[in-house]
Scaffold this active site. Structure first.
Site, PDB file in Angstrom:
ATOM      1  N   GLU A  34     -24.410  46.697  54.180  1.00  0.00           N
ATOM      2  CA  GLU A  34     -24.479  45.219  54.164  1.00  0.00           C
ATOM      3  C   GLU A  34     -24.330  44.663  55.585  1.00  0.00           C
ATOM      4  OE1 GLU A  34     -21.578  41.962  54.307  1.00  0.00           O
ATOM      5  OE2 GLU A  34     -21.026  43.045  52.475  1.00  0.00           O
ATOM      6  N   HIS A  35     -23.376  45.202  56.344  1.00  0.00           N
ATOM      7  CA  HIS A  35     -23.223  44.772  57.737  1.00  0.00           C
ATOM      8  C   HIS A  35     -24.470  45.109  58.562  1.00  0.00           C
ATOM      9  CE1 HIS A  35     -18.765  43.871  58.547  1.00  0.00           C
ATOM     10  NE2 HIS A  35     -18.874  43.953  57.230  1.00  0.00           N
ATOM     11  N   HIS A  78     -21.027  48.762  51.618  1.00  0.00           N
ATOM     12  CA  HIS A  78     -20.540  47.646  52.439  1.00  0.00           C
ATOM     13  C   HIS A  78     -20.952  47.796  53.908  1.00  0.00           C
ATOM     14  CE1 HIS A  78     -17.160  45.865  54.904  1.00  0.00           C
ATOM     15  NE2 HIS A  78     -17.692  44.803  54.345  1.00  0.00           N
ATOM     16  N   GLU A 119     -12.096  45.662  59.967  1.00  0.00           N
ATOM     17  CA  GLU A 119     -12.045  44.846  58.751  1.00  0.00           C
ATOM     18  C   GLU A 119     -11.079  45.488  57.757  1.00  0.00           C
ATOM     19  OE1 GLU A 119     -15.832  44.122  56.904  1.00  0.00           O
ATOM     20  OE2 GLU A 119     -14.948  42.959  55.261  1.00  0.00           O
TER      21      GLU A 119
END
Lengths: 435, 448
Positions: free
Chosen positions: B75-76, B72, B152
């Site tokens: 992904e950022h 993840h 997040e």
């Protein structure tokens, strides 16, 4: 407008989206805006009535919302389970909702079930039963949600911000009401709501899908022609958002503070609306490209989500924003929000930023046209906002002509860094309430 | 919300035209580039708009032990830039052309997507293909983005009691070290120490054309997509991706039992029961489809049996339902849930759910009940085809989790073939499965 037979006025064909908007007026005078789309055997409809939760009687907040959640829980000769089973078995989607300024419905059905679908809709609009069992059940569900919201940072923050900005005005209330106000609502209130508000005068309808104007005219008559032609509901008192640079800290034992901020904005019919749209895109509207995104998230890693939006209402208007950041860094985040507000307010904006915002706002508009229900939503919004049928073609022009000077003028008019009301829900360090 | 995170939730497969002997769902065109990249095209000419997606067969379940959250975080970081398109030019350029974008990570895959005017497809392909192998990472950017992801995590998990409970409970449903037992966003302590090198290692191991799927939906012609795909993706020549670990072979024991979370911020209690069941990966297709029907009859909305019994008739619950994810790359889960009315304890609720399972088992279906359910489920196909994104999401998720296009397109036939006995057999299997857990979310100080 009344006419014998149906009248169709083909007014606009939106070339960029390859859609043609037709105005359909049924034999009995019900008007709908239609986009024919025969690709799939289904149709979507959205419709709205004037007046939402802002008109809920004092002490009975949440009435419009409760009506919206119970009108499809039994109507005519069908009790709640019978009505819901008819919808489910034929895959008919029907939902009502109440907002701060309006009451609306969304509806989607397969072509082969359209007769029954429109009949069920007519029953829900004209003969809702509001039986004790479903009303009590839905009330408990809403009340449970309201209790949970008391501990949800987002809900707590937005409630506090609206309270701060609108004081005792109805816009300060939540559309869903409170646990106590829901208890006060009786069946008679729900019946009265339907009798007075589900009316033809302010009805706006958008339809998209596999249907001809003639057939739509028949179904509009069957469904909506029997509604009363009541006078429009009284408009609520105009109110200016009363922002004074307050800081309101609501203590919650959470690791991340939820921040919401806002002050007055401008209404949808304001001549500067499109300029404000460009300005807001630069400030906090552009999801990956705005100034707040760049400064707060991209450069400093202070928050995951941050942004701003215009919030026009019928009798007021806001410009609001939000961010979520760890308790230790709230004050740093607030400094940046205020500094960016100030910078744009002082006219520090480049031609490049304005050009980028304009090409985004014009280029992204057709992306809304990718499902029948989203197009139906656009058709209703156009009517509610008194836009012309050729708006889809004109919109790019409204945005295209905006200049650097326009944006500087509107930034100065709208942005007031020292007046921003700020709500922080959490345990922010170094931030104290100044209400 | 941009750069979002998908949990293990399945993207449910709604599909197809009834009354056809050979019904199909989305009718995709598909082919494979020489370097192994699969291409799927879904023409839809309503608006001059195109959806462009690249899915990688790599998600949090493919992370090395101790590096949870790296899929993840990467992904950022994919939005940071390449030599050819540095400093966030990707997003800026896309926005200048009116495009919208996002990305997501789940246990099973990572996806990147843009929606843009159809005549900008080539521009988007040039950008997306460039970052498949040419990502450049500045150490300072990695550190800042890690802070963003920690926020997040705060927003999604730490600030949300039900998400914290789910995170705790998943460790008891899967064997120790099974990747489904850890959160997609990563454990806080592991996430906080992820580095630029960790991100690049995961990138090199997993981002390659043979491990990717291109999906293009919207106002496009097949030939043009093929030409562009070959021009931009077909020329990528890098080492093949690392083979994926088998997720269904584990026979290790699970902890099981009950996980309780009491928190002052909870006012509404919630009960749930999660039971391991086969997915399309390891299940008999008849059983998998029967489980979907089972979920519909017991828990599919306000006319289903659980809602009717617990919420309307017995007035024990405010809500109750089920869900089942058949699309996982590992095994799937069948979940029952219910929220009590004030004064009703969670064990009473659990017993009422159990009684409904037994009632179905003992009394079977009512006349016409199964056919009504099937018709309803099949109608979903026409609705799914109305949304440009639905076909792309469904096919992408299934292909990236190792399933086939036929698994999606043959669903109507499988559904039509399901019998009452198939559904009852599926229910028996659910009831007798020992790998299951219960969760209870309660207000602080509540009696258990």
């Amino acid at each position: 407008m009344r006419a014998l037979g149906f009248i169709i006025v083909v007014l606009a064909s939106f070339s960029a989206n390859a859609v043609t908007v037709e105005r359909v007026i049924s034999p009995q005078g019900v008007e709908a805006w239609l986009v024919q789309d025969h690709a799939n055997p289904l149709l979507s409809m959205q419709f709205s009535f004037a007046g939402g939760s802002e008109l809920d009687p004092v002490g009975k907040g949440g009435l419009a919302h409760l009506a919206a959640t119970t009108m499809d829980e039994g109507a005519g000769g069908l009790d709640s389970q019978a009505f819901q089973s008819r919808l489910a078995d034929q895959s008919i989607q029907l939902h009502f909702s109440a907002g701060r300024d309006g009451f609306s419905g969304t509806f989607k059905t397969l072509k082969k079930h359209e007769d029954e679908a429109f009949d069920l809709l007519r029953l829900a609009l004209t003969e809702p039963r509001f039986d004790d069992e479903p009303v009590a059940r839905l009330k408990s569900q809403i009340q449970s949600g309201l209790k949970s919201d008391l501990e949800k940072p987002n809900a707590v923050a937005s409630t506090a911000l609206f309270k701060s900005l609108f004081g005792d005005h109805a816009y300060a209330r939540r559309s869903k009401g409170t646990v106590e106000s829901l208890d006060a609502i009786q069946r008679a209130d729900l019946l009265n709501f339907v009798k007075t508000r589900i009316a033809r005068r302010d009805l706006k309808i958008g339809v998209v899908g596999d249907i001809t104007p003639k057939r739509l005219g028949e179904l509009l008559d069957r469904t909506f022609a029997g509604l009363p032609l009541n006078p429009s509901p009284a408009k609520i008192t105009e109110v200016e958002a009363n922002a004074k640079g307050r800081v309101i800290v609501v203590e919650k034992d959470v690791v991340q503070s939820t921040i919401m901020f806002g002050h007055g904005g401008l209404k949808r019919d304001d001549p500067d609306f499109y300029i404000a749209l460009v300005m807001n895109h630069i400030l906090g509207g552009g999801s990956f490209t705005s100034r707040l995104y760049a400064e707060i998230r991209e450069k400093r890693g202070l928050a995951y989500s941050v942004g701003t939006s215009l919030y026009p209402l019928k009798s007021s208007s806001l410009l609001v924003g939000s961010a979520g950041t760890e308790n230790a860094r709230v004050s740093e985040t607030l400094d940046i929000v205020r500094a960016e507000w100030k910078r744009l307010q002082n006219g520090d904006v480049s031609q490049q930023e304005i050009d980028d915002a304009k090409t985004y706002l014009t280029g992204s508009f057709p992306l809304r046209f990718t499902s029948t229900s989203s197009i139906a939503g656009v058709l209703v919004a156009m009517q509610v906002n008194n836009l012309s049928m050729d708006y889809l073609d004109r919109r790019s022009g409204y945005i295209g002509k905006i200049t650097l000077k326009d944006v500087r003028r509107v930034a100065k008019r709208l942005l007031h860094a020292d007046q921003l009301d700020i709500v922080v829900v959490g345990k922010p360090q170094g931030v104290v309430s100044n209400p | 919300m941009k750069r979002a995170l998908l949990t293990l939730a399945a993207i449910s497969l709604f599909a197809v035209l009834p009354n056809r002997s050979h019904a199909e769902v989305f009718n995709p065109e598909t082919y494979t580039l020489k370097n192994g990249m699969q291409v799927v095209v879904l023409p839809n000419h309503r608006a001059p708009v195109v959806l462009h997606m690249v899915w990688y067969r790599a998600g949090s379940a493919d992370e090395p032990v101790g590096k949870s959250g790296i899929a993840h975080l990467l992904e950022h970081l994919m939005f940071k830039g390449t030599t050819k398109n540095p400093d966030g030019i990707f997003s800026r350029k896309l926005a200048q052309h009116g495009g919208q974008e996002n990305a997501f990570t789940s246990h099973d895959y990572t996806g990147y997507h843009q929606t843009v005017a159809a005549d900008r497809l080539e521009m988007v392909m040039a950008l997306e293909s460039d970052r498949m192998t040419n990502l450049v990472l500045d150490p300072a950017d990695v550190k800042t983005e890690r802070d963003v992801v920690l926020e997040e995590r705060n927003q999604r998990i730490e600030n949300n009691p039900s998400a914290r409970l789910r995170e705790q409970a998943n460790q008891t449903l899967y064997p120790k070290d099974h990747p489904y037992g850890r959160p997609v966003i990563g454990w806080r302590n592991e996430l906080a120490s992820l580095t630029r090198e960790d991100a690049l290692a995961f990138y090199k191991a997993n981002y390659a054309p043979d491990n990717a799927i291109l999906i293009v939906a919207g106002d496009v012609q097949l030939g043009e997509v093929k030409r562009l795909a070959e021009k931009y993706y077909g020329v990528i020549d890098v080492a093949p991706a690392t083979p994926r670990r088998n997720l269904v072979a584990s026979t290790a024991a699970i902890t099981g039992g009950e996980t309780v979370l009491k928190d002052a911020r909870v006012s509404q209690s919630v009960w749930s029961q999660s039971i391991i069941q086969p997915s399309l990966t390891n299940g008999d297709p008849v059983r998998v489809t029967a489980l979907e029907v089972l979920s519909e009859i017991l828990g599919g909305g306000s006319t289903a049996r659980l809602y009717r019994a617990l919420v309307i008739d017995q007035k024990l619950a405010l809500n109750s339902g089920t869900y089942y994810d058949s699309g996982a790359r590992g095994e799937g889960r069948f979940v029952f849930y219910a929220s009590p009315r004030p004064g009703v304890d969670l064990d009473t609720l659990a017993n009422a759910v159990e009684a409904e399972k037994q009632r179905l088992l003992t009394d079977g279906f009512k006349d016409g009940e199964l056919n009504r359910l099937k018709t309803r489920m099949l109608s979903g196909a026409i609705f799914a085809r109305d949304e440009m994104k639905a076909g792309a999401m469904t096919l992408g998720a299934n292909l990236a989790a190792g399933h086939s296009i036929a698994d999606v397109e043959d669903w109507p036939e499988r559904l039509q073939a399901v019998t009452e006995q198939d559904v009852l057999d599926a229910l028996k299997a659910v009831i007798s499965e020992p790998r299951q857990i219960t969760t209870k979310l309660m207000p602080k100080g509540a009696a258990q």
